[in-house]
Enzyme design. Structure first.
Site, PDB file in Angstrom:
ATOM      1  N   SER A   1      -0.867 -24.519  -0.372  1.00  0.00           N
ATOM      2  CA  SER A   1       0.276 -24.165   0.207  1.00  0.00           C
ATOM      3  C   SER A   1       1.589 -24.039  -0.852  1.00  0.00           C
ATOM      4  O   SER A   1       2.729 -23.439  -0.797  1.00  0.00           O
ATOM      5  CB  SER A   1       0.894 -25.296   1.299  1.00  0.00           C
ATOM      6  OG  SER A   1       0.568 -26.616   0.758  1.00  0.00           O
TER       7      SER A   1
ATOM      8  N   ASN B   1      -2.699   4.349  -7.523  1.00  0.00           N
ATOM      9  CA  ASN B   1      -2.508   2.982  -7.886  1.00  0.00           C
ATOM     10  C   ASN B   1      -1.181   2.370  -7.295  1.00  0.00           C
ATOM     11  O   ASN B   1      -1.050   1.363  -7.710  1.00  0.00           O
ATOM     12  CB  ASN B   1      -2.707   2.523  -9.288  1.00  0.00           C
ATOM     13  CG  ASN B   1      -1.926   3.358 -10.368  1.00  0.00           C
ATOM     14  OD1 ASN B   1      -1.035   3.791  -9.649  1.00  0.00           O
ATOM     15  ND2 ASN B   1      -2.132   3.386 -11.423  1.00  0.00           N
TER      16      ASN B   1
ATOM     17  N   ASN C   1      -0.175   4.244   0.501  1.00  0.00           N
ATOM     18  CA  ASN C   1      -1.043   5.277   1.211  1.00  0.00           C
ATOM     19  C   ASN C   1      -2.060   4.578   2.353  1.00  0.00           C
ATOM     20  O   ASN C   1      -3.145   4.371   1.955  1.00  0.00           O
ATOM     21  CB  ASN C   1      -1.782   6.233   0.725  1.00  0.00           C
ATOM     22  CG  ASN C   1      -2.180   7.548   1.706  1.00  0.00           C
ATOM     23  OD1 ASN C   1      -2.337   7.286   2.772  1.00  0.00           O
ATOM     24  ND2 ASN C   1      -2.587   8.765   1.070  1.00  0.00           N
ATOM     25  N   ASP C   2      -1.564   4.183   3.518  1.00  0.00           N
ATOM     26  CA  ASP C   2      -2.538   3.460   4.334  1.00  0.00           C
ATOM     27  C   ASP C   2      -3.500   4.091   5.029  1.00  0.00           C
ATOM     28  O   ASP C   2      -4.332   3.786   5.940  1.00  0.00           O
ATOM     29  CB  ASP C   2      -1.517   2.673   5.280  1.00  0.00           C
ATOM     30  CG  ASP C   2      -2.391   1.423   5.672  1.00  0.00           C
ATOM     31  OD1 ASP C   2      -3.269   0.670   4.971  1.00  0.00           O
ATOM     32  OD2 ASP C   2      -1.979   0.865   6.764  1.00  0.00           O
TER      33      ASP C   2
ATOM     34  N   ASP D   1       0.926  -1.065  -0.068  1.00  0.00           N
ATOM     35  CA  ASP D   1       0.088  -0.217  -0.134  1.00  0.00           C
ATOM     36  C   ASP D   1       1.155   1.105   0.015  1.00  0.00           C
ATOM     37  O   ASP D   1       1.774   1.446   0.713  1.00  0.00           O
ATOM     38  CB  ASP D   1      -0.993   0.090   1.302  1.00  0.00           C
ATOM     39  CG  ASP D   1      -2.269   0.874   1.014  1.00  0.00           C
ATOM     40  OD1 ASP D   1      -2.199   1.695   0.253  1.00  0.00           O
ATOM     41  OD2 ASP D   1      -3.016   0.660   1.734  1.00  0.00           O
TER      42      ASP D   1
END
Length: 600
Positions: free
Chosen positions: A263, A229, A207-208, A205
């Site tokens: 997994s 984006n 910009n959290d 991310d």
């Protein structure tokens, strides 16, 4: 309240080798670390074996080898502290028992971490003692009969029962169960934190604090003022006033890659150094905290979504890296929606963690790759647990309908066939398992038998001496692959086109042999089940943040996974080139202006 000493022991054991606990296909949800039977026994035998072999390798006392093991562990996650507390309580008994020349099986049975229930077979990893087992166990039990450690119940311990850990445990369990980041301030399913389902699993991310800024979305107002984006391309070219995103990315057909996997896709890996006494050093466990907080998976170097370059010496790289190198506008647009134990039967439990907005986001390439758990089980009779072709058809259609309602128009979905696991027994059964290499006393056949006896095998169906069962399992896997192929050839959807690709492990094996490798090298040495990576020093990737990787070592020789990715990429490139999008002619300019585009 349960004994804290017992909690610490079980915690340490399962931190060191949560082999089946985290990779098992037997449950829809992550099993608890407090399983009282097979998992506890397996962990105890492994840890006691390591202690005993460290003493042998370094010609030291058992007490010194326990001290050595604890000194190797990092302080993170309280691993070192926990280890020292455990040996303070249980060390005296282990010392007494090993001094009588009994093996790890006897130690763990006498300490009641392993139990033989009435009418059930005796589970043991090592050859039985020359003296009758019953007599040997009676002698060992007599030694520890008055030990205070035996008053602790080993069957009900749960580190999460501690009041000060209950809340954090619940949050972590929920994040893992739902396959979403533990740390996600704006709840957009992306994170600035690497592990606990963070950016090792899906693009970082940028910009959290802004829910509308995340990897994979179409740029907002061409990202004139900020990077919406997270591909690292934003702002305006001062020479002509054109936004960089518009200049470099418009018409370049950006797209992300999303894996729906198990997994193998998450890249489950337990380092051989963690259980091989002759290879242990202060560097051996550097990556243990990272691995544990990634559920013992390494998605950051997986064949599909890996964003770190391999130091394997082979030229192949992950599918995500190839898409990124093909079009730098694809930067950070990857999602590894995989879980240990995932199959067509339980994908509905976590598919909602997939992040794609039909109106706001770019199209995506979705790879459905459940390559084994529909035929794998640890049950005594695994056949009834296998998915039938009819049930698989129903499960897949449900998944495809969900994808059609969530993927942007112009997306692509590839159904990956199942593996043929007969490879495992054929190439490993007579080789020595890591714990058996020092004294040449445990082969993979012994190891598989031990897991099966404990009912903790990730795949009893193929990890078995029963040739009939192995053949039947491969036949069912082939039937399921044919079902996937029929679906791909017959079904149409409005928002994506659908394809099928075989799991070409035989071809990968042949390619590896041409390069001078051996087939057994393609399988994980510790679990004897998953596609392999061999450990080499990590090489810094051009897009890595310095604080993330330069001071660490990471498993990086992901030969089998990269060769499989290479075969899939070439198949798509040859047969369905439109799936990959065009090569972006502005890649050099993007690199010149934006450098590493912000890392991952």
């Amino acid at each position: 309240m349960k004994s804290p000493w017992n909690i610490l022991l079980v915690t340490l054991l399962f931190l060191l080798l949560p082999l089946r606990t985290l990779a098992s296909p037997t449950s829809d949800d992550q099993p608890s670390i407090s399983d009282p039977n097979g998992q506890t026994c397996l962990a105890c035998v492994v840890v006691v074996s390591v202690i005993e072999q460290l003493a042998q390798v370094h010609n030291s006392t058992v007490a010194a080898s326990m001290e050595r093991l604890c000194s190797y562990l990092p302080e993170k996650l309280f691993l070192k502290t926990t280890c020292y507390l455990v040996i303070e309580v249980f060390g005296p008994d282990i010392i007494k028992l090993l001094s009588t020349d009994v093996n790890a099986d006897v130690v763990c049975h006498s300490l009641e971490f392993c139990k033989q229930d009435p009418g059930q077979p005796l589970c043991h990893l090592y050859p039985l003692p020359k003296e009758a087992w019953k007599r040997t166990l009676e002698k060992a039990t007599q030694i520890v009969r008055k030990s205070p450690t035996l008053k602790y119940s080993r069957s009900s311990s749960d580190v999460c029962s501690l009041p000060f850990l209950a809340k954090i445990c619940q949050r972590i369990k929920l994040a893992i169960k739902n396959s979403v980041p533990f740390k996600d301030v704006d709840s957009d399913k992306y994170s600035v934190f690497p592990t606990l389902r963070g950016y090792h699993w899906r693009g970082r991310d940028c910009n959290d604090s802004n829910k509308m800024a995340y990897p994979g979305r179409r740029p907002e107002n061409w990202d004139v003022h900020e990077d919406s984006n997270c591909n690292g391309i934003w702002g305006v070219d001062p020479k002509d006033g054109i936004p960089y995103e518009k200049k470099f990315c418009e018409g370049s057909q950006p797209r992300g890659i999303i894996l729906l996997g198990d997994s193998a896709g998450a890249h489950f890996h337990i380092s051989p150094e963690w259980i091989t006494a002759s290879q242990m050093s202060l560097k051996s466990f550097i990556n243990l905290p990272t691995a544990l907080t990634n559920e013992l998976n390494w998605p950051q170097i997986s064949g599909v979504t890996g964003f770190l370059d391999s130091t394997s010496g082979i030229k192949e790289s992950s599918l995500y890296l190839r898409l990124w190198k093909r079009n730098r506008c694809n930067h950070r647009d990857y999602q590894n929606i995989s879980r240990n134990g995932a199959s067509s039967k339980n994908l509905d439990k976590f598919i909602e963690s997939l992040s794609r907005n039909q109106l706001l986001d770019h199209p995506a390439i979705v790879l459905y790759a459940m390559i084994g758990n529909d035929v794998c089980s640890g049950k005594v009779d695994p056949v009834p647990e296998m998915t039938t072709p009819e049930k698989l058809y129903s499960n897949i259609m449900q998944t495809l309908k969900y994808l059609n309602s969530h993927l942007p128009n112009g997306s692509h979905v590839i159904l990956y066939g199942l593996a043929d696991g007969t490879f495992l027994w054929n190439h490993l059964h007579n080789r020595y398992y890591p714990l058996g290499q020092l004294n040449k006393d445990v082969t993979y056949a012994h190891f598989y038998s031990f897991l099966n006896c404990l009912q903790v095998s990730p795949c009893r169906s193929w990890m078995s001496s029963n040739k009939t069962l192995r053949t039947l399992t491969s036949e069912r896997a082939k039937q399921l692959s044919n079902t996937l192929k029929k679906i791909a050839n017959s079904q149409k959807f409005t928002n994506f086109d659908l394809f099928y690709a075989d799991f070409d492990f035989q071809e990968v094996t042949e390619e590896w042999q041409k390069r001078g490798g051996q087939p057994w090298q393609l399988i994980e040495p510790v679990d004897g089940f998953h596609p392999n990576e061999r450990k080499t020093p990590h090489q810094k990737h051009v897009n890595d943040k310095p604080e993330d990787w330069t001071t660490k070592l990471a498993p990086a020789n992901i030969v089998a996974l990269l060769l499989l990715a290479d075969r899939l990429w070439k198949k798509v490139e040859l047969q369905w080139p439109h799936v990959l999008g065009k090569e972006n002619p502005f890649n050099p300019q993007i690199e010149q202006v934006f450098g590493d585009q912000g890392g991952h």
